[in-house]
Write a protein that holds these residues in place. Structure first.
Motif, PDB file in Angstrom:
ATOM      1  N   LEU A   1       0.830  -1.195   0.000  1.00  0.00           N
ATOM      2  CA  LEU A   1       0.000   0.000   0.000  1.00  0.00           C
ATOM      3  C   LEU A   1       0.871   1.253   0.000  1.00  0.00           C
ATOM      4  O   LEU A   1       1.755   1.394   0.843  1.00  0.00           O
ATOM      5  CB  LEU A   1      -0.893   0.007   1.243  1.00  0.00           C
ATOM      6  CG  LEU A   1      -1.765  -1.239   1.441  1.00  0.00           C
ATOM      7  CD1 LEU A   1      -2.288  -1.294   2.870  1.00  0.00           C
ATOM      8  CD2 LEU A   1      -2.916  -1.245   0.459  1.00  0.00           C
ATOM      9  N   GLY A   2       0.609   2.152  -0.946  1.00  0.00           N
ATOM     10  CA  GLY A   2       1.345   3.413  -0.998  1.00  0.00           C
ATOM     11  C   GLY A   2       2.561   3.386  -1.884  1.00  0.00           C
ATOM     12  O   GLY A   2       3.292   4.387  -1.957  1.00  0.00           O
TER      13      GLY A   2
ATOM     14  N   ALA B   1      -1.684   2.211  -5.228  1.00  0.00           N
ATOM     15  CA  ALA B   1      -1.037   3.522  -5.279  1.00  0.00           C
ATOM     16  C   ALA B   1      -1.549   4.414  -4.149  1.00  0.00           C
ATOM     17  O   ALA B   1      -2.659   4.217  -3.640  1.00  0.00           O
ATOM     18  CB  ALA B   1      -1.307   4.174  -6.630  1.00  0.00           C
ATOM     19  N   PRO B   2      -0.754   5.412  -3.750  1.00  0.00           N
ATOM     20  CA  PRO B   2      -1.179   6.276  -2.637  1.00  0.00           C
ATOM     21  C   PRO B   2      -2.562   6.878  -2.821  1.00  0.00           C
ATOM     22  O   PRO B   2      -3.355   6.914  -1.872  1.00  0.00           O
ATOM     23  CB  PRO B   2      -0.092   7.355  -2.607  1.00  0.00           C
ATOM     24  CG  PRO B   2       1.117   6.704  -3.177  1.00  0.00           C
ATOM     25  CD  PRO B   2       0.599   5.762  -4.234  1.00  0.00           C
ATOM     26  N   GLU B   3      -2.871   7.319  -4.030  1.00  0.00           N
ATOM     27  CA  GLU B   3      -4.159   7.969  -4.258  1.00  0.00           C
ATOM     28  C   GLU B   3      -5.346   7.005  -4.208  1.00  0.00           C
ATOM     29  O   GLU B   3      -6.499   7.439  -4.144  1.00  0.00           O
ATOM     30  CB  GLU B   3      -4.149   8.699  -5.607  1.00  0.00           C
ATOM     31  CG  GLU B   3      -3.875   7.811  -6.809  1.00  0.00           C
ATOM     32  CD  GLU B   3      -2.401   7.718  -7.162  1.00  0.00           C
ATOM     33  OE1 GLU B   3      -2.097   7.449  -8.341  1.00  0.00           O
ATOM     34  OE2 GLU B   3      -1.559   7.926  -6.265  1.00  0.00           O
ATOM     35  N   ASP B   4      -5.061   5.705  -4.221  1.00  0.00           N
ATOM     36  CA  ASP B   4      -6.134   4.711  -4.207  1.00  0.00           C
ATOM     37  C   ASP B   4      -6.294   4.006  -2.855  1.00  0.00           C
ATOM     38  O   ASP B   4      -7.224   3.207  -2.688  1.00  0.00           O
ATOM     39  CB  ASP B   4      -5.869   3.645  -5.290  1.00  0.00           C
ATOM     40  CG  ASP B   4      -5.853   4.230  -6.687  1.00  0.00           C
ATOM     41  OD1 ASP B   4      -6.624   5.174  -6.933  1.00  0.00           O
ATOM     42  OD2 ASP B   4      -5.063   3.750  -7.523  1.00  0.00           O
ATOM     43  N   VAL B   5      -5.416   4.287  -1.907  1.00  0.00           N
ATOM     44  CA  VAL B   5      -5.447   3.557  -0.635  1.00  0.00           C
ATOM     45  C   VAL B   5      -6.752   3.786   0.119  1.00  0.00           C
ATOM     46  O   VAL B   5      -7.341   2.846   0.679  1.00  0.00           O
ATOM     47  CB  VAL B   5      -4.235   3.951   0.236  1.00  0.00           C
ATOM     48  CG1 VAL B   5      -4.395   3.442   1.673  1.00  0.00           C
ATOM     49  CG2 VAL B   5      -2.949   3.404  -0.371  1.00  0.00           C
TER      50      VAL B   5
ATOM     51  N   ASP C   1       8.656   5.352   5.200  1.00  0.00           N
ATOM     52  CA  ASP C   1       8.716   6.164   3.986  1.00  0.00           C
ATOM     53  C   ASP C   1       7.445   6.054   3.141  1.00  0.00           C
ATOM     54  O   ASP C   1       7.318   6.728   2.115  1.00  0.00           O
ATOM     55  CB  ASP C   1       9.969   5.864   3.158  1.00  0.00           C
ATOM     56  CG  ASP C   1       9.992   4.481   2.516  1.00  0.00           C
ATOM     57  OD1 ASP C   1       8.939   3.888   2.257  1.00  0.00           O
ATOM     58  OD2 ASP C   1      11.117   3.989   2.241  1.00  0.00           O
ATOM     59  N   ALA C   2       6.477   5.218   3.566  1.00  0.00           N
ATOM     60  CA  ALA C   2       5.162   5.242   2.918  1.00  0.00           C
ATOM     61  C   ALA C   2       4.513   6.602   3.095  1.00  0.00           C
ATOM     62  O   ALA C   2       3.760   7.066   2.224  1.00  0.00           O
ATOM     63  CB  ALA C   2       4.264   4.151   3.488  1.00  0.00           C
TER      64      ALA C   2
ATOM     65  N   PRO D   1      -0.422  10.888   7.527  1.00  0.00           N
ATOM     66  CA  PRO D   1      -0.417  10.010   8.706  1.00  0.00           C
ATOM     67  C   PRO D   1      -1.755   9.341   8.992  1.00  0.00           C
ATOM     68  O   PRO D   1      -1.790   8.198   9.462  1.00  0.00           O
ATOM     69  CB  PRO D   1      -0.006  10.956   9.832  1.00  0.00           C
ATOM     70  CG  PRO D   1       0.845  11.987   9.167  1.00  0.00           C
ATOM     71  CD  PRO D   1       0.176  12.208   7.836  1.00  0.00           C
ATOM     72  N   ARG D   2      -2.869  10.030   8.719  1.00  0.00           N
ATOM     73  CA  ARG D   2      -4.165   9.404   8.999  1.00  0.00           C
ATOM     74  C   ARG D   2      -4.404   8.192   8.107  1.00  0.00           C
ATOM     75  O   ARG D   2      -5.039   7.216   8.533  1.00  0.00           O
ATOM     76  CB  ARG D   2      -5.292  10.418   8.824  1.00  0.00           C
ATOM     77  CG  ARG D   2      -5.327  11.488   9.901  1.00  0.00           C
ATOM     78  CD  ARG D   2      -6.570  12.349   9.783  1.00  0.00           C
ATOM     79  NE  ARG D   2      -6.569  13.418  10.771  1.00  0.00           N
ATOM     80  CZ  ARG D   2      -6.040  14.611  10.589  1.00  0.00           C
ATOM     81  NH1 ARG D   2      -5.453  14.900   9.435  1.00  0.00           N
ATOM     82  NH2 ARG D   2      -6.081  15.519  11.550  1.00  0.00           N
ATOM     83  N   ALA D   3      -3.913   8.227   6.881  1.00  0.00           N
ATOM     84  CA  ALA D   3      -4.071   7.078   5.996  1.00  0.00           C
ATOM     85  C   ALA D   3      -3.301   5.873   6.537  1.00  0.00           C
ATOM     86  O   ALA D   3      -3.795   4.735   6.503  1.00  0.00           O
ATOM     87  CB  ALA D   3      -3.597   7.430   4.592  1.00  0.00           C
ATOM     88  N   LEU D   4      -2.091   6.099   7.052  1.00  0.00           N
ATOM     89  CA  LEU D   4      -1.340   5.015   7.673  1.00  0.00           C
ATOM     90  C   LEU D   4      -2.065   4.490   8.904  1.00  0.00           C
ATOM     91  O   LEU D   4      -2.155   3.273   9.117  1.00  0.00           O
ATOM     92  CB  LEU D   4       0.068   5.484   8.043  1.00  0.00           C
ATOM     93  CG  LEU D   4       1.137   5.423   6.944  1.00  0.00           C
ATOM     94  CD1 LEU D   4       0.897   6.498   5.885  1.00  0.00           C
ATOM     95  CD2 LEU D   4       2.530   5.607   7.541  1.00  0.00           C
TER      96      LEU D   4
END
Length: 289
Positions: free
Chosen positions: A171-172, A193-197, A218-219, A238-241
């Motif tokens: 992811l990312g 991809a980051p925009e699709d996570v 580094d994600a 950070p919220r996505a992680l």
């Protein structure tokens, strides 16, 4: 000691293990300082988590300390896998603090999950990097190819006949070599991809399989976590992680956060420490249901 990790080893449900390996870093070294920095920047956090109504100090976490690294990656990973397997055999969940991402292969070897879920800017699907199969740039490939904690006869493509996991979900990821992108097209790899996570159905992707969750810091976009070895722009916030960690934790039998170094003012270490705590809260909250 990781703040709040007050349980004895015999009573622990979670065991923090530091793995300060830092020998294959290809841009900015310093991952050897990661475990200590993560512990240090966890100090300001409140013990209480409002979302789960849990106190970290009540979650039976023990800090094993660091497993000292040396300059033979193969031997070190095998030794580290043994230390982590002792944790698993005692019915505790290992919380591995890196160190470079290479150490994740030892965590996977100890846990033996069905699926490897990884937050990472890089695919890490190279068979070798500069001739080295034990590299931060090869870790996901090694996990997929079943050569995580030993030194088997490896074929010309870096693989073996006995994979450790059924699938890697990365992811990312936003960069990789042509050969890595080709490897990523195989059925045992899913790249988001980051925009699709945010829209990816991670619940369905993992299903009822046992997972191992790895967070390469580094994600995150380097604006949020500059203290890492190979920063890559256009990453996750950070919220996505955090949301990924909360989703995967209930089905995870092991966790790591890696690639934190000393090249910032603590942003990367603070994020890593918080994600480690989020994992414990989410896992413990489900265990109590």
């Amino acid at each position: 000691m990781f703040p709040g990790a007050t349980a004895s080893r015999t009573d622990a449900a979670y065991v923090v293990v530091g793995a300060p390996l830092d020998i294959s870093t290809s841009f900015r070294p310093g991952a050897r300082f990661g475990p200590e920095r993560i512990r240090r920047f966890a100090r300001p956090f409140d013990d209480y988590d409002r979302r789960t109504d849990l106190r970290f100090s009540d979650c039976s976490v023990h800090d094993h300390g660091d497993v000292r690294a040396w300059d033979d990656a193969s031997e070190y990973l095998s030794w580290l896998a043994g230390e982590l397997r002792d944790v698993v055999d005692s019915d505790a969940v290992p919380l591995l603090l890196g160190g470079e991402h290479t150490v994740s292969s030892a965590g996977v070897a100890a846990v033996d999950p069905d699926v490897f879920v990884c937050l990472d800017a890089h695919l890490d699907l190279r068979a070798d990097y500069d001739g080295n199969p034990y590299s931060h740039a090869t870790v996901t490939r090694r996990i997929l190819d079943g050569v995580a904690d030993s030194d088997p006869d490896v074929d010309s493509d870096g693989g073996s006949a006995d994979p450790d996991v059924d699938e890697a979900i990365v992811l990312g990821a936003r960069t990789g070599s042509p050969e890595e992108w080709e490897r990523a097209e195989a059925d045992d790899v899913t790249v988001v991809a980051p925009e699709d996570v945010a829209d990816f159905d991670l619940d369905a992707a993992v299903g009822d399989r046992t997972a191992y969750l790895s967070v390469d810091v580094d994600a995150a976009d380097p604006g949020f976590a500059p203290g890492t070895g190979t920063p890559e722009p256009f990453g996750l916030d950070p919220r996505a992680l955090r949301d990924v960690v909360r989703t995967v934790a209930p089905r995870a039998a092991g966790f790591d956060v890696v690639e934190v170094n000393d090249r910032d003012d603590g942003q990367a270490a603070s994020l890593a420490a918080k994600l480690c705590r989020e994992f414990v809260y989410a896992h413990a909250d489900t265990a109590d249901d």
